[in-house]
Enzyme design. Structure first.
Site, PDB file in Angstrom:
ATOM      1  N   GLU A 150       3.712   4.084  -0.134  1.00  0.00           N
ATOM      2  CA  GLU A 150       4.787   4.569  -1.093  1.00  0.00           C
ATOM      3  C   GLU A 150       5.735   5.518  -0.466  1.00  0.00           C
ATOM      4  O   GLU A 150       5.537   6.079   0.520  1.00  0.00           O
ATOM      5  CB  GLU A 150       4.120   5.225  -2.251  1.00  0.00           C
ATOM      6  CG  GLU A 150       3.238   3.967  -3.039  1.00  0.00           C
ATOM      7  CD  GLU A 150       2.185   4.715  -4.047  1.00  0.00           C
ATOM      8  OE1 GLU A 150       2.529   5.898  -4.446  1.00  0.00           O
ATOM      9  OE2 GLU A 150       1.754   3.713  -4.770  1.00  0.00           O
ATOM     10  N   PRO A 151       6.968   5.791  -1.367  1.00  0.00           N
ATOM     11  CA  PRO A 151       7.772   6.756  -0.517  1.00  0.00           C
ATOM     12  C   PRO A 151       7.324   8.161  -0.166  1.00  0.00           C
ATOM     13  O   PRO A 151       7.419   8.678   0.956  1.00  0.00           O
ATOM     14  CB  PRO A 151       8.895   6.977  -1.775  1.00  0.00           C
ATOM     15  CG  PRO A 151       8.622   5.544  -2.433  1.00  0.00           C
ATOM     16  CD  PRO A 151       7.528   5.031  -2.451  1.00  0.00           C
ATOM     17  N   GLU A 166       1.300  -0.544   9.829  1.00  0.00           N
ATOM     18  CA  GLU A 166      -0.034  -0.656   9.655  1.00  0.00           C
ATOM     19  C   GLU A 166      -0.815   0.370  10.511  1.00  0.00           C
ATOM     20  O   GLU A 166      -1.752   0.256  10.911  1.00  0.00           O
ATOM     21  CB  GLU A 166      -0.452  -2.087  10.234  1.00  0.00           C
ATOM     22  CG  GLU A 166       0.380  -3.382   9.376  1.00  0.00           C
ATOM     23  CD  GLU A 166      -0.471  -4.543   9.615  1.00  0.00           C
ATOM     24  OE1 GLU A 166      -1.863  -4.527   9.935  1.00  0.00           O
ATOM     25  OE2 GLU A 166       0.130  -5.298   8.929  1.00  0.00           O
ATOM     26  N   THR A 199       6.280  -5.584   3.577  1.00  0.00           N
ATOM     27  CA  THR A 199       6.702  -6.846   4.385  1.00  0.00           C
ATOM     28  C   THR A 199       6.595  -7.964   3.366  1.00  0.00           C
ATOM     29  O   THR A 199       5.619  -7.996   2.784  1.00  0.00           O
ATOM     30  CB  THR A 199       5.638  -7.018   5.709  1.00  0.00           C
ATOM     31  OG1 THR A 199       6.079  -5.943   6.352  1.00  0.00           O
ATOM     32  CG2 THR A 199       6.196  -8.477   6.273  1.00  0.00           C
ATOM     33  N   TRP A 245       8.483   0.033   2.025  1.00  0.00           N
ATOM     34  CA  TRP A 245       8.335  -0.739   3.326  1.00  0.00           C
ATOM     35  C   TRP A 245       7.374  -2.001   3.130  1.00  0.00           C
ATOM     36  O   TRP A 245       6.542  -2.153   4.188  1.00  0.00           O
ATOM     37  CB  TRP A 245       7.914   0.080   4.296  1.00  0.00           C
ATOM     38  CG  TRP A 245       8.575   1.407   4.300  1.00  0.00           C
ATOM     39  CD1 TRP A 245      10.118   1.601   4.278  1.00  0.00           C
ATOM     40  CD2 TRP A 245       8.194   2.764   4.081  1.00  0.00           C
ATOM     41  NE1 TRP A 245      10.345   2.905   4.247  1.00  0.00           N
ATOM     42  CE2 TRP A 245       9.502   3.414   4.171  1.00  0.00           C
ATOM     43  CE3 TRP A 245       6.925   3.204   3.793  1.00  0.00           C
ATOM     44  CZ2 TRP A 245       9.046   4.958   3.867  1.00  0.00           C
ATOM     45  CZ3 TRP A 245       6.786   4.751   3.791  1.00  0.00           C
ATOM     46  CH2 TRP A 245       7.742   5.559   3.921  1.00  0.00           C
ATOM     47  N   LEU A 282       0.924  -1.356  -0.159  1.00  0.00           N
ATOM     48  CA  LEU A 282       0.106  -0.013   0.042  1.00  0.00           C
ATOM     49  C   LEU A 282       0.814   1.244   0.034  1.00  0.00           C
ATOM     50  O   LEU A 282       0.820   2.149  -0.669  1.00  0.00           O
ATOM     51  CB  LEU A 282      -0.769   0.017   1.377  1.00  0.00           C
ATOM     52  CG  LEU A 282      -1.747   1.186   1.540  1.00  0.00           C
ATOM     53  CD1 LEU A 282      -3.023   1.413   0.401  1.00  0.00           C
ATOM     54  CD2 LEU A 282      -2.422   1.116   2.943  1.00  0.00           C
TER      55      LEU A 282
HETATM   56  N1  CAA Z   1     -13.101  -0.375   6.463  1.00  0.00           N
HETATM   57  C1  CAA Z   1     -13.896  -0.245   5.405  1.00  0.00           C
HETATM   58  N2  CAA Z   1     -14.015   0.857   4.904  1.00  0.00           N
HETATM   59  C2  CAA Z   1     -13.232   1.868   5.328  1.00  0.00           C
HETATM   60  C3  CAA Z   1     -12.331   1.644   6.448  1.00  0.00           C
HETATM   61  C4  CAA Z   1     -12.412   0.542   7.143  1.00  0.00           C
HETATM   62  N3  CAA Z   1     -11.641   0.373   8.423  1.00  0.00           N
HETATM   63  N4  CAA Z   1     -11.646   2.875   6.544  1.00  0.00           N
HETATM   64  C5  CAA Z   1     -12.161   3.534   5.596  1.00  0.00           C
HETATM   65  N5  CAA Z   1     -12.988   2.941   4.834  1.00  0.00           N
HETATM   66  C6  CAA Z   1     -13.741   3.721   3.701  1.00  0.00           C
HETATM   67  C7  CAA Z   1     -14.431   4.982   4.204  1.00  0.00           C
HETATM   68  O1  CAA Z   1     -15.771   4.597   4.562  1.00  0.00           O
HETATM   69  C8  CAA Z   1     -14.462   5.603   2.804  1.00  0.00           C
HETATM   70  O2  CAA Z   1     -15.348   5.158   1.968  1.00  0.00           O
HETATM   71  P1  CAA Z   1     -16.733   6.369   1.703  1.00  0.00           P
HETATM   72  O3  CAA Z   1     -16.080   7.393   0.940  1.00  0.00           O
HETATM   73  O4  CAA Z   1     -17.459   5.366   0.617  1.00  0.00           O
HETATM   74  O5  CAA Z   1     -17.359   6.498   2.734  1.00  0.00           O
HETATM   75  C9  CAA Z   1     -12.971   5.331   2.233  1.00  0.00           C
HETATM   76  O6  CAA Z   1     -12.684   4.183   2.926  1.00  0.00           O
HETATM   77  C10 CAA Z   1     -11.882   6.501   2.456  1.00  0.00           C
HETATM   78  O7  CAA Z   1     -11.844   6.639   3.820  1.00  0.00           O
HETATM   79  P2  CAA Z   1     -11.603   8.184   4.422  1.00  0.00           P
HETATM   80  O8  CAA Z   1     -12.494   9.163   4.051  1.00  0.00           O
HETATM   81  O9  CAA Z   1     -11.483   7.906   6.153  1.00  0.00           O
HETATM   82  O10 CAA Z   1      -9.871   8.010   4.211  1.00  0.00           O
HETATM   83  P3  CAA Z   1      -8.798   8.921   4.396  1.00  0.00           P
HETATM   84  O11 CAA Z   1      -8.244   9.590   3.403  1.00  0.00           O
HETATM   85  O12 CAA Z   1      -9.336  10.145   5.453  1.00  0.00           O
HETATM   86  O13 CAA Z   1      -7.799   7.986   5.458  1.00  0.00           O
HETATM   87  C11 CAA Z   1      -7.064   6.817   7.275  1.00  0.00           C
HETATM   88  C12 CAA Z   1      -8.304   7.186   6.553  1.00  0.00           C
HETATM   89  C13 CAA Z   1      -7.384   6.093   8.368  1.00  0.00           C
HETATM   90  C14 CAA Z   1      -5.775   8.039   7.707  1.00  0.00           C
HETATM   91  C15 CAA Z   1      -6.243   5.995   6.219  1.00  0.00           C
HETATM   92  O14 CAA Z   1      -5.594   6.381   5.175  1.00  0.00           O
HETATM   93  C16 CAA Z   1      -5.080   5.146   7.064  1.00  0.00           C
HETATM   94  O15 CAA Z   1      -5.525   4.213   7.720  1.00  0.00           O
HETATM   95  N6  CAA Z   1      -3.799   5.454   6.839  1.00  0.00           N
HETATM   96  C17 CAA Z   1      -2.767   4.823   7.701  1.00  0.00           C
HETATM   97  C18 CAA Z   1      -2.242   3.963   6.336  1.00  0.00           C
HETATM   98  C19 CAA Z   1      -1.842   2.526   7.000  1.00  0.00           C
HETATM   99  O16 CAA Z   1      -2.104   1.953   7.954  1.00  0.00           O
HETATM  100  N7  CAA Z   1      -0.656   2.095   6.343  1.00  0.00           N
HETATM  101  C20 CAA Z   1       0.143   0.858   6.776  1.00  0.00           C
HETATM  102  C21 CAA Z   1       0.513   0.202   5.532  1.00  0.00           C
HETATM  103  S1  CAA Z   1       0.882  -1.332   5.601  1.00  0.00           S
HETATM  104  C22 CAA Z   1       2.292  -1.728   6.297  1.00  0.00           C
HETATM  105  O17 CAA Z   1       2.643  -1.047   7.337  1.00  0.00           O
HETATM  106  C23 CAA Z   1       3.323  -2.442   5.620  1.00  0.00           C
HETATM  107  C24 CAA Z   1       3.523  -3.834   6.020  1.00  0.00           C
HETATM  108  O18 CAA Z   1       3.601  -4.587   5.339  1.00  0.00           O
HETATM  109  C25 CAA Z   1       3.242  -3.873   7.344  1.00  0.00           C
END
Ligand code: CAA
Length: 389
Positions: free
Chosen positions: A132-133, A371, A163, A161, A130
């Site tokens: 990106e830089p 995450e 995993t 990043w 998911l």
């Molecule tokens: N379940 C289902 N749908 C969801 C949801 C959930 N938990 N969270 C959001 N959505 C939906 C929303 O309902 C929305 O849809 P609608 O427009 O139809 O209502 C859509 O997704 C967009 O949601 P937001 O408007 O809330 O989006 P946002 O841009 O404000 O972002 C955020 C929300 C919570 C900040 C999100 O960007 C986020 O979680 N950021 C962190 C990213 C992250 O956790 N990255 C980890 C990457 S993985 C990793 O770490 C690498 C690895 O390999 C370990």
């Protein structure tokens, strides 16, 4: 010492799974964890062995060749792996939580046959791309692109990043399918099932990390990766929602990974404080030490309980977004705090690589970052307080 897992009372199945995971962790993981950490070695053979035992299909229904375990049992097993080595636990957690959930919920029958079943049998290791830089916490701003070309999609961009990025057999990759002149935000993102032997899939060199040094974390170059149309998962434009749904389960796994790290630091501390003599008595005789140990034990138990509550909620079919974020937030900050106390209790020895707590301290940090950082978890929790706002 006994852990709270025993105290909660296990079903027969849970007891068997915990015993299997604990024995595997004790004999096949923990004796090697320090060496893997030192050499940054990802032991794919150990992951494969776990796969053969069913640990890569814990929550996958038996109809898809998985163990069909409930979320709580999955977490019980994961804690055992994490207490032995958080690097192994993260690989297992991502595979079980994110790609598996995505395929189970949104995969076509053919995709489930082709990908989900071998993943559950432990024949394929999966990951999730998911970030990106230029797009971390603001995940919806990602810019990797997928363009439709006849009966194919062509993916281009750079992921960060990931995993298992260099060791997985298949990755769930998020890419934009909206047009640059008509960006649709989160609705412009789709999910693609990308076999890592596809031409143009280029993992970077393994990242040189502070902790979790035995887990494989890489950037991924997507250099015009051509995928047949059927590699799109579910509906075009729904990829961000799928990623968030997957992360709900993923964050529970990271919460319990943090609990495993903290629990191990506590166990080492309890043993050390009974043994180590200063000023003519064991450290455990000092009230200041007793209070520290008491606070550590209480926080570990509370963190575990929060994770288990969220798991029980999921097993009742309820939504867990807020609870998963609460569990991850509390458990990751607990792991950082408890491992810091452990290093302090060990004193000079705690700072040395020859003793186990400094690795736990290093491993704990990332649980506050990946995450979704602790700050992102607080945003998700706060939003949950004002539903519909
Ligand atoms: N379940 C289902 N749908 C969801 C949801 C959930 N938990 N969270 C959001 N959505 C939906 C929303 O309902 C929305 O849809 P609608 O427009 O139809 O209502 C859509 O997704 C967009 O949601 P937001 O408007 O809330 O989006 P946002 O841009 O404000 O972002 C955020 C929300 C919570 C900040 C999100 O960007 C986020 O979680 N950021 C962190 C990213 C992250 O956790 N990255 C980890 C990457 S993985 C990793 O770490 C690498 C690895 O390999 C370990």
């Amino acid at each position: 010492m006994s852990t709270a897992i025993e105290a909660t009372g296990l079903t027969e199945t849970q007891r068997q799974i915990v015993d299997l995971a604990r024995e595997f962790a004790r004999t096949k993981i923990e004796p090697h964890a320090a060496e893997w950490d030192r050499t940054a070695h990802f032991p794919r053979d150990v992951i494969d062995e776990l796969g053969k035992l069913g640990f890569l299909g814990m929550g996958t229904p038996e109809a898809y060749d998985g163990m069909g375990l409930d979320t709580l049992t999955y977490l019980l097993a994961l804690e055992e792996l994490a207490a032995a080595d958080a690097s192994i636990a993260v690989s297992v957690s991502i595979h079980n939580a994110i790609p598996t959930t995505m395929l189970l919920r949104h995969g076509s029958p053919a995709q489930k046959e082709r990908w989900l079943k071998p993943m559950a049998r432990g024949e394929l290791l999966a990951g999730f791309a998911l970030s990106e830089p230029e797009s971390g916490s603001d995940a919806a701003s990602l810019s990797a692109r997928a363009v439709r070309a006849g009966d194919h999609w062509v993916l281009a961009g750079t992921k960060a990043w990931a995993t298992n990025g260099g060791t997985a057999d298949v990755m769930m990759v998020m890419a934009r399918t909206d047009r640059p002149e008509a960006r649709r935000g989160a609705k412009g993102i789709s999910t693609f099932i990308v076999p890592t032997d596809a031409a143009g899939y280029r993992p970077g060199k393994p990242e040189d990390k502070l902790g979790l040094r035995a887990s494989n974390t890489t950037a991924i170059g997507l250099e015009d990766v051509r995928l047949p149309a059927e590699q799109l998962l579910g509906e075009e434009g729904q990829g961000f929602v799928y990623a968030m749904e997957g992360l709900d389960v993923g964050r529970l796994g990271i919460a319990i990974q943090a609990v495993g790290i903290a629990r191990r630091a506590l166990e080492h501390s309890v043993a050390y404080c009974a043994e180590r003599q200063q000023f003519g008595q064991a450290l455990r005789e000092f009230e200041a030490v007793q209070f520290k140990l008491a606070d550590m034990a209480t926080r570990v138990e509370a963190a575990r309980a929060l994770g288990h509550l969220a798991a029980a909620r999921r097993d009742r079919g309820e939504e867990i977004t807020t609870q998963a974020s609460m569990a991850k937030l509390f458990a990751s900050e607990t792991a950082m705090w408890v491992t810091t106390q452990a290093v302090q209790l060990f004193g000079g020895y705690g700072y040395m690589r020859d003793f186990p707590v400094e690795k736990l301290f290093r491993d704990a940090k990332v649980t506050e970052i990946y995450e979704g950082t602790s700050e992102i978890q607080r945003i998700v929790i706060a939003r949950g307080l004002y539903p519909g706002a």
